[in-house]
Write a protein that holds these residues in place. Sequence first.
Motif, PDB file in Angstrom:
ATOM      1  N   UNK A  71       0.971  -1.119   0.140  1.00 54.39           N
ATOM      2  CA  UNK A  71      -0.032   0.048  -0.056  1.00 54.39           C
ATOM      3  C   UNK A  71       1.060   1.359   0.086  1.00 54.39           C
ATOM      4  N   UNK A  72       1.814   1.346   1.036  1.00 55.19           N
ATOM      5  CA  UNK A  72       2.191   2.540   1.236  1.00 55.19           C
ATOM      6  C   UNK A  72       3.659   2.912   0.195  1.00 55.19           C
ATOM      7  N   UNK A  73       4.540   1.977  -0.008  1.00 54.86           N
ATOM      8  CA  UNK A  73       5.814   2.242  -0.945  1.00 54.86           C
ATOM      9  C   UNK A  73       5.361   2.789  -2.278  1.00 54.86           C
ATOM     10  N   UNK A  74       4.290   2.126  -2.735  1.00 54.99           N
ATOM     11  CA  UNK A  74       3.758   2.596  -4.202  1.00 54.99           C
ATOM     12  C   UNK A  74       3.525   4.239  -4.308  1.00 54.99           C
ATOM     13  N   UNK A  75       2.528   4.595  -2.992  1.00 57.80           N
ATOM     14  CA  UNK A  75       2.451   5.971  -3.198  1.00 57.80           C
ATOM     15  C   UNK A  75       3.833   6.979  -2.811  1.00 57.80           C
ATOM     16  N   UNK A  76       4.641   6.443  -1.937  1.00 62.85           N
ATOM     17  CA  UNK A  76       5.768   7.197  -2.014  1.00 62.85           C
ATOM     18  C   UNK A  76       7.048   7.129  -3.134  1.00 62.85           C
ATOM     19  N   UNK A  77       6.392   6.423  -4.462  1.00 66.19           N
ATOM     20  CA  UNK A  77       7.338   6.513  -5.348  1.00 66.19           C
ATOM     21  C   UNK A  77       8.098   7.830  -5.850  1.00 66.19           C
ATOM     22  N   UNK A  78       6.827   8.960  -5.899  1.00 68.91           N
ATOM     23  CA  UNK A  78       7.367  10.184  -6.501  1.00 68.91           C
ATOM     24  C   UNK A  78       8.495  10.765  -5.589  1.00 68.91           C
ATOM     25  N   UNK A  79       8.686  10.612  -4.437  1.00 70.72           N
ATOM     26  CA  UNK A  79       9.613  10.944  -3.429  1.00 70.72           C
ATOM     27  C   UNK A  79      10.893  10.433  -3.823  1.00 70.72           C
ATOM     28  N   UNK A  80      10.947   8.961  -4.127  1.00 70.24           N
ATOM     29  CA  UNK A  80      12.106   8.218  -4.293  1.00 70.24           C
ATOM     30  C   UNK A  80      12.606   8.869  -5.743  1.00 70.24           C
ATOM     31  N   UNK A  81      11.612   9.132  -6.659  1.00 72.97           N
ATOM     32  CA  UNK A  81      12.166   9.349  -8.149  1.00 72.97           C
ATOM     33  C   UNK A  81      12.547  10.721  -8.155  1.00 72.97           C
TER      34      UNK A  81
END
Length: 462
Positions: A442-452
């Motif tokens: 659930x959470x990690x896919x939502x945080x992908x923009x920060x990582x990118x």
Amino acid sequence: MPTPLPIETIEHILSFLDGDVHTIAACSLVCRALLPACRTLLWHDITIHNKLKGDPRGNEELWALSEVFAFNPTIRPFVRSFTLHYDPSSGKRRTGIMLSLGYVVGYCKIFPNLRSLTLGGLAPNSCFSSLLGLIDDIPTLEEYHLRDIRPVYPSDTPPIDEPPSYGLPSAEQLRVMGASPTRNDAGEDITVQPHLRAFSIVNSESIVAWVVSELPELISSLERSRYSSTLRSLELRIGVHCGSSAQGWGPDVSFHSKPHLRVPSFAPQLSHFGIVFNHFVRADGYIDAPTTREYMQYVFSNLAQCSVLRSLCLQTSCSTAWGWVDHDGLHRPPQREKPKLPPIFLNELSHFLGAIGSPPFPALEQLSLVFLVPLAWLWDSGSAFSRLADVCLETDESGRRRYPRLTHLGIHVMLAGYLKPPYYPWVLKQEQARFVQDRDDILLPMLAPFVQGGMAVEVTAV
């Protein structure tokens, strides 16, 4: 016999053994020259977690430690950090036997070079505003942290002030041990320049709203204290049940008055600040969005005073609306719909950080968000996290980022904040496994923009 190497070189080599107690103890017996360096590694950080079961006399570890300090006073100056956390017995709610916070702080005065003090699971002798005054007689202290400090309810037995059966010496024994004096031989007060740099109160479980009346006085006492000019780090993360008791299972007292926590007057000098954002609940059990939004806007507007912040920690919870999570994974009481964290908190944060004009925290390096809800309740927060990422990574026409130093985002979940007490070790282990699955799904896919965008993202359960 002189050592073949300079003692500084040997001390550097021994430093790689930090944490290996048995090896360091063996090295301390090699020769007298190694003893100070080994004692520094052995005693600089003391951490004790005791469980308050039916008979508190079973704290052998603390008893043994007290005996060591009583008969070996030369060891006490090596202690730089002391942590003592009392956990309730697994079969009880978080009440149990209360140990006086003032007494434990008094015990710590036997360490003349103490720099950091962390205490948990204790009860204040009086009101919350007195917590800071307890350390006035420990002038060397630089960090003072309180965890899960619970208020003394009217029906409670007063905290125990002299409990030698808890593994701590009596007041008379402390006097014999030579606790740090506050007066000299002439009877004059000893004046020492304060060194306190960090102070925090963090509770994993919300307290009832009637205790809120003490929290504004806590802020005022901080402003009046002699530490107001030295503090650089402050965390006041004390969750409060905000709502109505009409549901029967919900909060104890309605709380729709003025915000219970404000930003202190010395906020402009802080480099780290942590605060709580509560969700207000209507009598029917649903989130009161207008009141919640107004409260969050009020706190964010005051946060603008913290212009030199490098680290910001924000905690939120909506468990008041959705109840506890039981050990079987079901919500108590049964829910009318799938529980979720309303987007108000993340949206207001994005609006505040992205407001037109100069950024409120131009030196911000780390942003930490603490949730007292299961990660599964964030299932509808994808767009809110996306807006927050846009603000954190925003650039101007020249390519310069709005927050050029912001490189770290921390998402932390306090499991004990939403599990229904009493919970047993296997319950916590089960919830940790559920956390890992929800984090990945659930959470990690939502945080992908920060990582990118180049930010380091950390997701932990605490």
